[in-house]
Design an enzyme around this catalytic site. Structure first.
Site, PDB file in Angstrom:
ATOM      1  N   ASN A 124      41.671  93.266  83.644  1.00 34.07           N
ATOM      2  CA  ASN A 124      42.441  94.101  84.916  1.00 34.07           C
ATOM      3  C   ASN A 124      43.703  93.750  85.586  1.00 34.07           C
ATOM      4  O   ASN A 124      43.962  92.662  85.536  1.00 34.07           O
ATOM      5  CB  ASN A 124      41.313  94.345  85.975  1.00 34.07           C
ATOM      6  CG  ASN A 124      40.500  95.986  86.058  1.00 34.07           C
ATOM      7  OD1 ASN A 124      40.251  96.308  84.541  1.00 34.07           O
ATOM      8  ND2 ASN A 124      40.123  96.703  87.081  1.00 34.07           N
TER       9      ASN A 124
HETATM   10 CA    CA Z   1      36.516  99.722  88.827  1.00 33.33          CA
END
Ligand code: CA
Ligand code: CTP
Length: 227
Positions: A34
Site C-alpha cells: 500500500n
Molecule cells: Ca485495507
C-alpha cells in the site's frame, strides 16, 4: 529539560504503534504494498513518547529515521507485523496506523519469475491477518485501542463500521480522496469517531495531529493534560 509529571500525562503507561506499509513478496525482487510514508504513525509514536509513554513502534519499510527514545521493531510483512505487535503485549495503549497490505501472494516464488512468451503470470492472493481486529478482540487487549480509516468514499459510515467490526475504541477517519492531497503530504484533516459520536479536528500538520491524539488519549484515560 526535565518535564514535570503534569506535562507527561502518559508516564508509567506503555503503548504500541504500527506505522508504514507492509511489503508482501511476490518473488525475491517484487512485492505488493500500500502507499504509506509512515509519517503519521511515526509522529504518533513520538507524541506518545513526549507524553511520557513507553513506546514500541512496529514499522514496515519506510525511509524515515527511527524516532529517538522509542523501541523500534522493523518488519516487512503483515504476518511479521502481527507477531511483533503480539510480542509487545501487554500494553496500555495501541494505535494502528500502518497501511497493511490486505492480501499477500499465496505462494511466494523463491526464484525470480521471468517474463516469458506465454505472457504475464497470474497471482493467487490470500487475505492477510487484520492486526487491529485481532488485537481489538485479543485476550491481552490493551485498555485503549485506536485505528485509522483512510477512505475515498463514505468516510464516516466506513469508519463507524470499522470501529464496531474491529473492536476499536476510536477510529481516526481520514479523507484520502484524490482532491485532498493527504497521501504523502504533510497535513491531515481527521475526524475522530467513537461510540459517543464524531469529533471534527481542523486541518493539522501530521505532528500536530499526533500531539492532539496523545492529548485525547490522556484525557480518555483520565490522565491530567497540559492546557
Ligand atoms: Ca485495507
Ligand atoms: N488494519 C490492520 N491489519 C490489516 C488491515 C487493516 O491492522 N490487515 C488496520 C489499519 O492499520 C487501520 C485499520 O485497520 O488502523 C483500517 O484499515 P483499512 O485498510 O482502512 O481497513 P480494512 O479493514 O482493510 O478495509 P478496506 O477494505 O477499506 O481496506
Amino acid at each position: 529539560a526535565i518535564l514535570s509529571p503534569k506535562e507527561r500525562p502518559l508516564a508509567g503507561l506503555s503503548a504500541v504503534v504500527t506505522s508504514g506499509p507492509t511489503h508482501e513478496p511476490i518473488d525475491p525482487v517484487r512485492y505488493i504494498a500500500n502507499r504509506s510514508s509512515g509519517r503519521q504513525g511515526h509522529a504518533i509514536a513520538a507524541a506518545l513518547r513526549d507524553a511520557g509513554a513507553d513506546v514500541t513502534l512496529v514499522s514496515g519499510p519506510v525511509t524515515l529515521p527511527d524516532p529517538q527514545g522509542v523501541s523500534v521493531r522493523h518488519v516487512e510483512t503483515a504476518a511479521e507485523m502481527l507477531s511483533a505487535v503480539e510480542a509487545s503485549l501487554p500494553a496500555d495503549i495501541a494505535v494502528f496506523v500502518a497501511a497493511v497490505a490486505d492480501w499477500r501472494v499465496a505462494a511466494e516464488s523463491l526464484r525470480k519469475i521471468k517474463k516469458t512468451a506465454e505472457g504475464p503470470p497470474s497471482l493467487a492472493l490470500a487475505e492477510n491477518p487484520d492486526i487491529l481486529a485481532t488485537i481489538g478482540h485479543h485476550a491481552k487487549r490493551p485498555g485503549l485501542v485506536v485505528g485509522f480509516a483512510a477512505e475515498t468514499d463514505d468516510l464516516l459510515a466506513n469508519a463507524r463500521n470499522k470501529l464496531e467490526r474491529k473492536g476499536a475504541d476510536a477510529i481516526l477517519a481520514n479523507d484520502v480522496s484524490p482532491e485532498g492531497g493527504v497521501m504523502g503530504g504533510s497535513d491531515n484533516t481527521i475526524r475522530l469517531v467513537t461510540a459517543d459520536g464524531v469529533e471534527e479536528w481542523p486541518k493539522l500538520a501530521k505532528d500536530a495531529a499526533a500531539g492532539r491524539l496523545a492529548g485525547w488519549i490522556a484525557a480518555r484515560l483520565g490522565r491530567s493534560v497540559r492546557k
